[in-house]
Write a protein that holds these residues in place. Structure first.
Motif, PDB file in Angstrom:
ATOM      1  N   GLY A  92       0.820  -1.205   0.000  1.00 51.44           N
ATOM      2  CA  GLY A  92       0.000   0.000   0.000  1.00 51.44           C
ATOM      3  C   GLY A  92       0.848   1.246   0.000  1.00 51.44           C
ATOM      4  O   GLY A  92       2.002   1.239  -0.462  1.00 51.44           O
ATOM      5  N   LEU A  93       0.291   2.315   0.534  1.00 51.12           N
ATOM      6  CA  LEU A  93       0.950   3.609   0.569  1.00 51.12           C
ATOM      7  C   LEU A  93       1.189   4.046   2.009  1.00 51.12           C
ATOM      8  O   LEU A  93       0.312   3.891   2.863  1.00 51.12           O
ATOM      9  CB  LEU A  93       0.093   4.662  -0.133  1.00 51.12           C
ATOM     10  N   VAL A  94       2.376   4.551   2.268  1.00 49.58           N
ATOM     11  CA  VAL A  94       2.707   5.174   3.545  1.00 49.58           C
ATOM     12  C   VAL A  94       3.186   6.582   3.240  1.00 49.58           C
ATOM     13  O   VAL A  94       4.192   6.770   2.551  1.00 49.58           O
ATOM     14  CB  VAL A  94       3.806   4.386   4.300  1.00 49.58           C
ATOM     15  N   ASP A  95       2.436   7.562   3.714  1.00 53.38           N
ATOM     16  CA  ASP A  95       2.740   8.965   3.401  1.00 53.38           C
ATOM     17  C   ASP A  95       2.863   9.171   1.893  1.00 53.38           C
ATOM     18  O   ASP A  95       3.724   9.908   1.406  1.00 53.38           O
ATOM     19  CB  ASP A  95       4.017   9.415   4.111  1.00 53.38           C
ATOM     20  N   GLY A  96       2.011   8.455   1.144  1.00 49.86           N
ATOM     21  CA  GLY A  96       1.995   8.600  -0.302  1.00 49.86           C
ATOM     22  C   GLY A  96       3.048   7.804  -1.039  1.00 49.86           C
ATOM     23  O   GLY A  96       3.111   7.846  -2.272  1.00 49.86           O
ATOM     24  N   LEU A  97       3.893   7.038  -0.319  1.00 50.27           N
ATOM     25  CA  LEU A  97       4.967   6.269  -0.936  1.00 50.27           C
ATOM     26  C   LEU A  97       4.601   4.793  -0.997  1.00 50.27           C
ATOM     27  O   LEU A  97       4.144   4.224   0.005  1.00 50.27           O
ATOM     28  CB  LEU A  97       6.263   6.441  -0.140  1.00 50.27           C
ATOM     29  N   PRO A  98       4.796   4.128  -2.155  1.00 50.78           N
ATOM     30  CA  PRO A  98       4.528   2.690  -2.241  1.00 50.78           C
ATOM     31  C   PRO A  98       5.436   1.915  -1.289  1.00 50.78           C
ATOM     32  O   PRO A  98       6.635   2.155  -1.217  1.00 50.78           O
ATOM     33  CB  PRO A  98       4.854   2.354  -3.706  1.00 50.78           C
ATOM     34  N   CYS A  99       4.839   0.970  -0.572  1.00 47.10           N
ATOM     35  CA  CYS A  99       5.580   0.233   0.460  1.00 47.10           C
ATOM     36  C   CYS A  99       5.003  -1.168   0.558  1.00 47.10           C
ATOM     37  O   CYS A  99       3.794  -1.375   0.384  1.00 47.10           O
ATOM     38  CB  CYS A  99       5.451   0.966   1.791  1.00 47.10           C
ATOM     39  N   GLY A 100       5.850  -2.147   0.810  1.00 37.93           N
ATOM     40  CA  GLY A 100       5.388  -3.516   0.963  1.00 37.93           C
ATOM     41  C   GLY A 100       6.197  -4.258   2.006  1.00 37.93           C
ATOM     42  O   GLY A 100       7.379  -3.974   2.219  1.00 37.93           O
ATOM     43  N   THR A 101       5.551  -5.195   2.678  1.00 39.01           N
ATOM     44  CA  THR A 101       6.241  -6.031   3.664  1.00 39.01           C
ATOM     45  C   THR A 101       5.780  -7.474   3.510  1.00 39.01           C
ATOM     46  O   THR A 101       4.667  -7.739   3.045  1.00 39.01           O
ATOM     47  CB  THR A 101       5.957  -5.586   5.116  1.00 39.01           C
ATOM     48  N   GLU A 102       6.661  -8.379   3.881  1.00 36.71           N
ATOM     49  CA  GLU A 102       6.314  -9.797   3.911  1.00 36.71           C
ATOM     50  C   GLU A 102       7.000 -10.433   5.108  1.00 36.71           C
ATOM     51  O   GLU A 102       8.165 -10.139   5.395  1.00 36.71           O
ATOM     52  CB  GLU A 102       6.731 -10.478   2.603  1.00 36.71           C
ATOM     53  N   LEU A 103       6.262 -11.308   5.796  1.00 33.49           N
ATOM     54  CA  LEU A 103       6.728 -11.848   7.072  1.00 33.49           C
ATOM     55  C   LEU A 103       6.409 -13.334   7.130  1.00 33.49           C
ATOM     56  O   LEU A 103       5.312 -13.766   6.763  1.00 33.49           O
ATOM     57  CB  LEU A 103       6.015 -11.110   8.211  1.00 33.49           C
ATOM     58  N   ASN A 104       7.374 -14.128   7.590  1.00 37.11           N
ATOM     59  CA  ASN A 104       7.158 -15.549   7.852  1.00 37.11           C
ATOM     60  C   ASN A 104       7.903 -15.884   9.133  1.00 37.11           C
ATOM     61  O   ASN A 104       9.117 -15.700   9.211  1.00 37.11           O
ATOM     62  CB  ASN A 104       7.661 -16.405   6.693  1.00 37.11           C
ATOM     63  N   ALA A 105       7.167 -16.329  10.149  1.00 32.50           N
ATOM     64  CA  ALA A 105       7.791 -16.487  11.468  1.00 32.50           C
ATOM     65  C   ALA A 105       7.207 -17.679  12.218  1.00 32.50           C
ATOM     66  O   ALA A 105       6.107 -18.159  11.911  1.00 32.50           O
ATOM     67  CB  ALA A 105       7.607 -15.215  12.293  1.00 32.50           C
ATOM     68  N   PHE A 106       7.974 -18.113  13.213  1.00 33.69           N
ATOM     69  CA  PHE A 106       7.535 -19.160  14.131  1.00 33.69           C
ATOM     70  C   PHE A 106       7.661 -18.613  15.549  1.00 33.69           C
ATOM     71  O   PHE A 106       8.753 -18.239  15.985  1.00 33.69           O
ATOM     72  CB  PHE A 106       8.372 -20.424  13.947  1.00 33.69           C
TER      73      PHE A 106
END
Length: 263
Positions: A92-106
């Motif tokens: 999505g957008l954070v302060d108008g900037l494209p941003c992405g995250t991905e997480l895989n955890a145990f």
């Protein structure tokens, strides 16, 4: 995968030497006993509520859709321990900037992070930043945290080590998801302070507070939402991950309508 763009970097990117740093005990924030006790008490409740999968839309409190968030939490045995596999992906957008995250955890039933892989991308006017952080419990006594960050044409690689006995009260991005889920589902949001790491792996305090219930207007409907204020006392720069993108981050939940609203 979010990681592919910088794991397969071109030859034009310059790599720095890998550096190892030991995180000393004096750098760890002091955690009040009441916060540790709350953490212990809330995980004694029925943990079956932590098994879920959601596709959520992310809105600003002004009602503008700014992204999507997929999350799944499933119980399993990992490294001979009862754990939850936490997977999350947002864009999505954070302060108008494209941003992405991905997480895989145990994460185990005490909300201790056993392993976590986290990828972040933010597109700035001057170029894209890619960040990969891997947290691993290497042995019964030590964690390792590796960070690879690519900023325009430079790549930095760091490895941090920290004794396991210093990680009491540590909340990772994955255990934060579970903690907030427990707080919301149990209607038990208390004022507590624990610790996390900023983007430069500096230990810093993270505090949680309850927010007043309110209604959120979307598509002509007024939706009741409940909120948690999460404050991170950053020492260095701010990461692009929306969950901790601001020093004070207010998150409102309405699982009935599959939305998350950010202040």
């Amino acid at each position: 995968m979010l990681s592919a763009s910088f794991l397969n970097s071109s030859s034009s990117i310059q790599s720095s030497e890998k550096t190892e740093i030991e995180i000393e005990s004096e750098k760890i924030p002091i955690i009040e006993e009441k916060s540790i006790e709350f953490l212990k008490s809330i995980v004694r409740n029925d943990l079956r509520i932590l098994e879920f999968e959601d596709n959520l839309k992310i809105f600003s409190l002004s009602g503008q859709e700014i992204g999507t968030f997929h999350i799944s939490v499933k119980p399993l045995i990992y490294k001979n321990e009862n754990c939850f596999n936490v997977k999350a992906k947002s864009s999505g957008l954070v302060d108008g900037l494209p941003c992405g995250t991905e997480l895989n955890a145990f994460v185990n039933y005490k909300l201790e992070t056993i392993d976590q892989e986290q990828f972040e991308i933010i597109k700035l006017p001057q170029g894209q930043i890619d960040r990969k952080i891997i947290i691993k419990l290497e042995s019964r006594s030590e964690y390792s945290i590796s960070k690879v960050e690519t900023n325009q044409k430079e790549t930095s690689k760091m490895i941090y080590r920290i004794k396991k006995n210093l990680m009491s009260g540590y909340i990772s991005e994955s255990s934060n998801i579970l903690l907030q889920r427990l707080m919301i589902q149990n209607n038990d949001i208390q004022q507590i302070s624990l610790f996390t790491f900023d983007s430069q792996m500096n230990p810093c305090t993270v505090s949680y507070n309850s927010l007043d219930k309110r209604t959120f207007s979307i598509e002509g409907d007024d939706i009741p939402i409940i909120g948690i204020e999460r404050t991170v006392d950053f020492i260095s720069d701010v990461p692009c991950n929306r969950h901790i993108a601001d020093k004070v981050n207010c998150t409102f939940y309405s699982y009935d309508r599959n939305i998350i609203a950010f202040n």
